[in-house]
Design a protein around this motif. Sequence first.
Motif, mmCIF file in Angstrom:
data_model
loop_
_atom_site.group_PDB
_atom_site.id
_atom_site.type_symbol
_atom_site.label_atom_id
_atom_site.label_comp_id
_atom_site.label_asym_id
_atom_site.label_seq_id
_atom_site.Cartn_x
_atom_site.Cartn_y
_atom_site.Cartn_z
ATOM 1 N N VAL A 18 0.755 -1.296 -0.047
ATOM 2 C CA VAL A 18 0.008 -0.028 -0.185
ATOM 3 C C VAL A 18 1.134 1.130 0.124
ATOM 4 O O VAL A 18 0.449 2.080 -0.754
ATOM 5 N N ASP A 19 1.679 1.353 0.973
ATOM 6 C CA ASP A 19 2.891 2.463 1.048
ATOM 7 C C ASP A 19 3.491 2.630 -0.368
ATOM 8 O O ASP A 19 3.701 3.846 -0.702
ATOM 9 N N PHE A 20 3.933 1.657 -1.312
ATOM 10 C CA PHE A 20 4.596 2.017 -2.307
ATOM 11 C C PHE A 20 3.647 2.328 -3.518
ATOM 12 O O PHE A 20 4.077 3.388 -4.071
ATOM 13 N N HIS A 21 2.547 1.855 -3.316
ATOM 14 C CA HIS A 21 1.371 2.296 -4.294
ATOM 15 C C HIS A 21 1.260 3.820 -4.041
ATOM 16 O O HIS A 21 0.922 4.719 -5.026
ATOM 17 N N THR A 22 1.086 4.080 -2.671
ATOM 18 C CA THR A 22 0.887 5.610 -2.358
ATOM 19 C C THR A 22 1.803 6.691 -2.938
ATOM 20 O O THR A 22 1.654 7.748 -3.433
ATOM 21 N N LEU A 23 2.998 6.321 -2.669
ATOM 22 C CA LEU A 23 4.249 7.082 -3.081
ATOM 23 C C LEU A 23 4.431 7.098 -4.624
ATOM 24 O O LEU A 23 4.949 8.233 -5.015
ATOM 25 N N LYS A 144 11.623 8.571 -12.507
ATOM 26 C CA LYS A 144 10.945 8.084 -11.377
ATOM 27 C C LYS A 144 10.666 6.728 -11.314
ATOM 28 O O LYS A 144 10.676 6.091 -10.396
ATOM 29 N N ILE A 145 10.727 6.305 -12.653
ATOM 30 C CA ILE A 145 10.468 4.548 -12.913
ATOM 31 C C ILE A 145 11.933 4.006 -12.279
ATOM 32 O O ILE A 145 11.811 3.012 -11.775
ATOM 33 N N GLU A 146 13.084 4.699 -12.698
ATOM 34 C CA GLU A 146 14.456 3.995 -12.185
ATOM 35 C C GLU A 146 14.515 4.149 -10.629
ATOM 36 O O GLU A 146 14.992 3.124 -9.987
ATOM 37 N N ALA A 147 14.000 5.433 -10.234
ATOM 38 C CA ALA A 147 13.998 5.379 -8.881
ATOM 39 C C ALA A 147 12.985 4.499 -8.260
ATOM 40 O O ALA A 147 13.481 3.811 -6.918
ATOM 41 N N ALA A 148 11.767 4.177 -8.691
ATOM 42 C CA ALA A 148 10.863 3.289 -8.108
ATOM 43 C C ALA A 148 11.679 1.769 -8.144
ATOM 44 O O ALA A 148 11.438 0.821 -7.234
ATOM 45 N N ALA A 149 12.531 1.524 -9.189
ATOM 46 C CA ALA A 149 12.896 0.182 -9.554
ATOM 47 C C ALA A 149 14.103 0.017 -8.070
ATOM 48 O O ALA A 149 14.297 -1.334 -7.662
ATOM 49 N N GLU A 153 13.987 -2.833 -5.161
ATOM 50 C CA GLU A 153 15.071 -3.963 -5.018
ATOM 51 C C GLU A 153 15.109 -3.773 -3.362
ATOM 52 O O GLU A 153 15.385 -4.724 -2.603
ATOM 53 N N ALA A 154 15.126 -2.474 -2.665
ATOM 54 C CA ALA A 154 15.181 -2.391 -1.278
ATOM 55 C C ALA A 154 14.087 -3.134 -0.740
ATOM 56 O O ALA A 154 14.277 -3.966 0.411
ATOM 57 N N CYS A 155 12.652 -3.227 -1.165
ATOM 58 C CA CYS A 155 11.767 -3.761 -0.550
ATOM 59 C C CYS A 155 12.143 -5.440 -0.652
ATOM 60 O O CYS A 155 11.798 -6.137 0.306
ATOM 61 N N ALA A 156 12.659 -5.891 -1.883
ATOM 62 C CA ALA A 156 12.854 -7.159 -2.079
ATOM 63 C C ALA A 156 13.896 -7.794 -0.790
ATOM 64 O O ALA A 156 14.096 -8.908 -0.598
#
Length: 276
Positions: A18-23, A144-149, A153-156
């Motif tokens: 949820v947090d990832f989607h919100t951001l 932003k796509i690269e930043a999200a990637a 990886e940090a989430c993983a």
Amino acid sequence: MITNNQNISTKTIDQLLVDFHTLTNMKICIFDASGKEIDFYPERLSPFCQQLRKDHQLDEMCKLCDKKAITECRTTRIAKIYTCHAGLTECVAPIIVAGVIRGFIAFGQIREEKSNVAVEDLAITLYPELQKEYNALPIISKRKIEAAAHVLEACASYEQFKQFVDTLESNLETRIEEYVEKKLTEKISVERMCRHFHCSRKELYNIIKRAYDCTPAEFIKNRRLKYACELLQTTSKSVSKIAVLCGIEDYNYFSKIFKKELGITPRDYRKNNTAK
């Protein structure tokens, strides 16, 4: 959301999605090691993809894109940003714990800024509303796509995911055991097991080593001998027949490894362990 029973609260994992989607305003999902989607937020498919997948051929193309991306990610072991056949940008990253890929985490179904893929270019003419749904997809800049990637990886590597995939792996251990039990009368090879469980030889060796402290070949052999002991104690079948039922057609070889591992011949084992 995750529904299988786990040792940690699923609320923590769900909140992370949820947090990832919100951001980011991007859909995020989790796959197991075989590539099966097991959790997502906010929905499995965007309205655009829902309409797209009503066409069987396009649905198969979507599935192929996902499969190719996960296969490449499994090989490179790093996050992969790619454009699907419908012109949408997606990213998948491996969840690696103790050197083993335990699953994948991904985001996608977005349009990259300055991307202008028309419905006609996609050869999608079945649904008039498709262009409208495409235009409604979130538009994200390449940066932003690269930043999200990077965040992905940090989430993983997040500790809760390590615990989460530990539960998945315990399920995999059970599945491996069930697979071997079911295939005892057949030829079981490491290669076939790797294909069945969608993992590399190294990953299979690591999982079985941690769970059973032996190699895959030793695990299979031990299961065959365990089953042989059960049959010797509970049936009157001949030793040669039992050998075949345990997946070892060569009677002499069966007797040899039985005695080597248990210190006694199959016939003597039956005599000593059959109720008088």
